[in-house]
Scaffold this active site. Sequence first.
Site: not given
Ligand code: ZN
Length: 298
Positions: A14-15, A207, A209, A240, A249
């Site tokens: 996803r990300d 979460h 980065h 993002c 990430n």
């Molecule tokens: Zn992320």
Amino acid sequence: MSNSCPDLVEVGPRDGLQGIGPFVPTAQKIALIEGLSAAGLRRIEIGSFASPRALPQLADIREVFLAARAIPGLDLQVLVPNEKYGLLALESGVDFLAFVISVSAAHSRSNVRRTPEEVVEEYERLVVAAGPGTRIRLNIATAFDCPFDGRVSQAAVLALLDRLVPVRPDVEICLCDTTGRGVPDQVEALFRTAIARFPQVIDWGVHTHDTYGLGLANAWAACDAGASVIDSAVAGLGGCPFAPGATGNVATEDVVWMLERMGYRTGVALDRLLQSARAAAGLAGACSGGRVRYAIGG
Ligand code: ZN
């Protein structure tokens, strides 16, 4: 932190993929998820129910969801940006929703064109619609830093959590360093304060980065303060699209290497994971990161 290994959530599908320009064919997305599962990752965020205009890369979420659901033993979560797509995900049979809400009004406006208060209200309605059988994770975006407003205060995060936690306490809350400009002492302090203030919350995730090379340090700072879940993306994919400069990430293979080196048993076979990481880094348009892929040849 406890002696048990933090749970890993692979967010690459996803990300990691959402910001890639050229469309990654559905079969390749499914193959990526299958590879990650085969490497031992048990929990994967497989995509997002979202506007295909806003996130064309993830427009095939239904097919990906159906294929991923057939993989034995895989705990899959799906990100939803608002009530409308949350309801659509529920209709499609998703039983683990990750809902996003920004602390920063500017980021919220840019990301979902709503104020944080409007998003809280959508969340309240979605929780009612979902019912107790649906698992929920709350991703608190810009919990440390905002691409528009800079450093985010602890007070602002706690004020938002004061609104959100009573809506449904039995959720997992993930504090997200959306830009990667958080620093370990800041991360540790926020987790310690939040965990002490909201003991009813089941699990706390982090979460991070790797924009400034602090993805691992920040993830570990959170675990040291009591977080039990780490998000990461294979090959450090990500960034993002609505947070300028937020590239990458923290890489799953880096997290796995660190934890294993510290004596934890992640259940992930690093060599298998590295195969997936190399394949992911080779996707057309992919912006990859991480170190372990380079440190371990092959
Ligand atoms: Zn992320």
